[in-house]
Design an enzyme around this catalytic site. Structure first.
Site, PDB file in Angstrom:
ATOM      1  N   SER A  73      45.861  39.306  31.829  1.00  0.00           N
ATOM      2  CA  SER A  73      46.017  39.487  33.281  1.00  0.00           C
ATOM      3  C   SER A  73      47.458  39.726  33.725  1.00  0.00           C
ATOM      4  CB  SER A  73      45.462  38.283  34.023  1.00  0.00           C
ATOM      5  OG  SER A  73      44.059  38.277  33.945  1.00  0.00           O
ATOM      6  N   TYR A 200      41.731  49.711  31.933  1.00  0.00           N
ATOM      7  CA  TYR A 200      41.905  48.293  32.265  1.00  0.00           C
ATOM      8  C   TYR A 200      41.946  47.423  31.010  1.00  0.00           C
ATOM      9  CZ  TYR A 200      40.986  43.657  34.059  1.00  0.00           C
ATOM     10  OH  TYR A 200      41.065  42.314  34.321  1.00  0.00           O
ATOM     11  N   TYR A 252      45.593  32.597  39.053  1.00  0.00           N
ATOM     12  CA  TYR A 252      44.152  32.431  39.226  1.00  0.00           C
ATOM     13  C   TYR A 252      43.883  31.488  40.413  1.00  0.00           C
ATOM     14  CZ  TYR A 252      44.032  34.536  34.572  1.00  0.00           C
ATOM     15  OH  TYR A 252      44.206  35.364  33.504  1.00  0.00           O
ATOM     16  N   VAL A 270      44.939  35.022  30.152  1.00  0.00           N
ATOM     17  CA  VAL A 270      44.154  34.079  29.342  1.00  0.00           C
ATOM     18  C   VAL A 270      44.596  34.008  27.890  1.00  0.00           C
ATOM     19  CG1 VAL A 270      42.070  34.115  30.751  1.00  0.00           C
ATOM     20  CG2 VAL A 270      42.368  35.812  28.946  1.00  0.00           C
TER      21      VAL A 270
END
Lengths: 326, 326, 326, 326
Positions: A73, A200, A252, A270
């Site tokens: 991320s 992505y 997050y 992550v």
């Protein structure tokens, strides 16, 4: 501002970081590696790597600072900047909002509830997938090249994709596919769904070290000015906007807590990486008064998806060095 | 830090603010006064008042700076600080979280969805009602006195409740009653529901001027240190936590946008008030390098509940004076 | 239709029911009494009472058939009929919909999500509270009298409110108060909130036996025709509408399951009561071909709020006597 | 049961239906054809076809009764029966619930909210996609063959897929793909996502006439007994379960309203078809006392996705012929 850290200070910083990191490292046992991607699951959970880089070139390094890991991320920050560079801020913000949300990173329900389904922000999956779809370039290869070019411009070398991780992500990306098809339905996706997912998931699989992300964090913290190349590599308004997004949405659904108790713009992945941007501060007296970038890697993550030891280390550094922007 | 603004600078600031305010004031037509409370609805929508106060006592004032208005949601900041002072931060954070949420301020559905229903943060109604219920004191009168004492300690005078507004709020508080009874059911409310609502609605009805909230904003921006009394009136950790909450959650569900394009901790109320805290900045060159507090009053509000002209004015000030913390 | 059950058949039915009930009774251990009302919590969980009444006066009774218990949600059926009688069906359906929802009976979130917040149906709390507020009568006493009159008209005696249960409900009705204030805010409540809650909670606290609800169930199953008084006490269209609502929404969020595996209109209450309406059937050969009303009481309830042994007993009866309307 | 309708009665029925249909047909203007599939959009909106078939072979037909249209969501009933036949009811109900939900047919949010994401019922897209994935057979071709076999067994001829509609659906199935990938993530999908979608979208594209679905409806209404072949083609328990599901969930989120004001198990599709199952009734005196199947086709649909004129016609038939099961 002339605040080059003296050799003495740098030694003091290094030995402080060494000591704090040794104390914190064992707490990796309170978390565990991300399980859904085999390649992430199998790395040594007890690793802890830290890089801190100041605009004067001073740096502190600890432990597994040069172990490669995938951005995951953290890539959302980079693709957002790339999209803003390539398409302009208004174009991007027409397709993704900048509001934090207390939901999990891969949540889908708010797309349905808050008509007309504009993704809340580019730091959650729905928003980041939308951003990937609007990167300049007609093909997934061209879109990815735009990201690689940006990273190369920032850290001086072209990163590579960890193919094993990428294949693993591609095979298990059901939830991201659900998000992407939903976004396609609501017209937020500009490219083909599968092409977008390739972009992505490949950007998530880019390999870096803590040093790489510390340098990127430093440049963002310096409002986009590359202190070593002495070039404005990202426009100031994009850098500022990015920092605001990192602060409000970067960790997050623990972003509010991190803002409250660490208080610096940061983005986690992550894989256990965290990239933090410490702006200069008139108030700060000790090291890094002129700001710094911080890269951390600790693969054991908590329930929210953030590195257990990474967050602890940043809390410690924020407290000891008065890093908070508040 | 000795950065007293010279008389010349202060004059320059004043005339800039005068000019910007004149340009912005007519945009009040894009919003309208809060409609659900008659007393708020009937004030002159075109009012615009501004106070900026620096830690050296320098100040800028504009227009309706001394017109009294009610705190409304700005009181959430004060009751949160009061609860932290009286009960300790951990006690408060056991009962209310610090996570932003993209929902409207009076939303109830997330209490049901995110088990076990802990309010997301003290800047939305559910969280603020919870905070009011845990203020020190057995009765609503005692709890309110605790808030009044704090405000008196901050601004040097005891404020009063606008009884007309309070009666109006009490009579139409169905949604807040729904929230409060829901919180009672889920055990987040420590006091009787009606007592809690009396505290909450009276704190919303406290009358202030822009000067009052500019001073409170200044103290918070100074990490709780009262620059004129030269006393630490709020502990630093509470002030910092408050600023983080204001930045991530203070402008209703436009908080992310405000963080992105203004970038200072702020809290708005539907009466049209905004209180902003500008921390000192090494980077800032022009006025208020050592920070400032800003109070604004413009009763016409937008769809999110924020003063139309207030937000425009803060965007202008942030841009011109480089106020962003990012 | 002349289908009086012969004495032989009635004896056979009675002995079957006795046997099935003995087998099923011990399963009360899989549930437990409703906990939130002390008066409900302290009754003997192992009780099981059954009454079945046919239009020809034939009946079967078992065990605790004459033990009084409170209607709780079964009262929703009666207040809905009362409101339709007093205000007309269109007036009622303007204020409450007739759509099933998979949510818990006391859920609030859909009021917020599905604009403009019209309650989904009168069998969930939000809808039933709305219905109580529109009963004929200016005061809570008058509204309640309307319900008592209807019940007296149906079962030939005036029921009484269990004051202990009512007081207990009143003191712990936080969630219902939240719903009621929410409905007040959205203009679905026609009376004062506290008055409405008095009506609603008193109707829930009306005491009945299984025989009483079996008779009411019989009348509804007979399209509103009272077979013993030989009078149409409820218009046919209201009775039919009520049966449809019971089938689709009567058993909390196990209504679909109950429709699928029992297949008769029924309404349960957390006190452990279930009222079922078995329409006549050409297909049914054994007893009760001309339909019947069933009342069951078993205070131990399952996770959805339905009597454990009550549901088991109805499944058995439906299977053995082919009661399903499908 | 020998209740053959006399020729006189059948003529009376036919002329009633002719008259009602002529009165109702013009109301197609209150709706419009489903827009998202070009092939559905371009058919003549004013079409109205009706078939009613009784177990004795009596029938009534009107207008466009033999115009072919695609099953769309009506196929959900057939695939559910097929899955129950091939896998057994418990296996199917382990993967899809039988609870109605007030949400739109293509809603995704409840999959996320109600852990662990089991689809609410097989009549909404999420549930139907799950059902398609568990049909017997390893490949999509084998799974589809299972459905075709069932239909052939019911109506005596093998239907065909409208390739134009199927291609159109395949190309625009973003929302269904989102649902399918979400279900894959949560382990409710047994087959590959794309294979499952091929089955699901092809079953939606099967072409029928009102006579075909009237016959299928008749067989289901007769508890699975084929009155003309005089064979039990669907086990009674599966037929009953199917009727319960149709009644509680068959008419999208107008199912409750349809149950209340029509009162027969029915399933609609966005192509404008409705299949209704009228069980026998002791109470019904006029035609079709022994039940019937009804097929209707009127392509203009309302906001919920149901044929405007189809629903009106069924309300009329239910009222005039007392069809309600309640």
């Amino acid at each position: 501002m002339k605040t080059a850290i003296s050799n003495n200070t740098q030694h003091a910083c290094q030995s402080s970081v060494d000591q704090w990191a040794e104390e914190i490292r064992p707490y990796y046992k309170n978390g565990q590696n991300a399980g859904y991607i085999p390649a992430l699951g199998k790395v040594n959970s007890s690793q802890l790597g830290i890089s801190v880089i100041g605009p004067d070139g001073s740096s502190v390094r600890y432990g597994d600072w040069d172990v490669p890991f995938t951005l995951q991320s953290i890539s959302k920050v980079i693709s957002f900047i790339a999209a803003c560079l390539g398409r302009g801020v208004p174009y991007v913000l027409d397709r993704v909002d900048v509001e934090p949300t207390g939901d999990a990173f891969n949540s889908i329900y708010r797309l349905e509830m808050h008509k007309p389904g504009k993704p809340f922000n580019p730091m959650i999956n729905a928003g980041a997938i939308t951003v990937s779809s609007i990167l300049p370039g007609k093909t997934s290869t061209e879109k990815l090249a735009y990201i690689f070019d940006l990273i190369e411009n920032l850290i001086g070398k072209r990163p590579s994709v960890n193919e094993e991780v990428y294949q693993s992500e591609w095979a298990t990306a059901h939830r991201n596919r659900a998000l992407a098809y939903y976004l396609k339905e609501t017209n937020y996706l500009e490219s083909d769904v599968e092409d977008t997912l390739e972009v992505y998931l490949k950007q998530c699989s880019i390999e870096v070290t803590t040093e790489d992300i510390a340098l990127i964090g430093l440049i963002i913290s310096s409002d986009g000015y590359h202190p070593f190349k002495q070039v404005q590599v990202i426009p100031k308004d994009i850098a500022r906007l990015t920092k605001a997004l990192m602060l409000t949405c970067g960790m997050y659904n623990a972003s509010g807590n991190f803002a409250a108790f660490v208080g610096v713009p940061a983005k986690s992945g992550v894989s256990g990486g965290i990239m933090a941007c410490v702006p200069p501060s008139a108030r700060r007296e000790f090291p890094f008064q002129t700001g710094c970038g911080i890269g951390i890697y600790g693969p054991a993550i908590d329930d929210c998806g953030n590195s257990i030891t990474g967050v602890m280390m940043l809390k410690k550094l924020a407290k000891e060095w008065d890093l908070s922007i508040f």
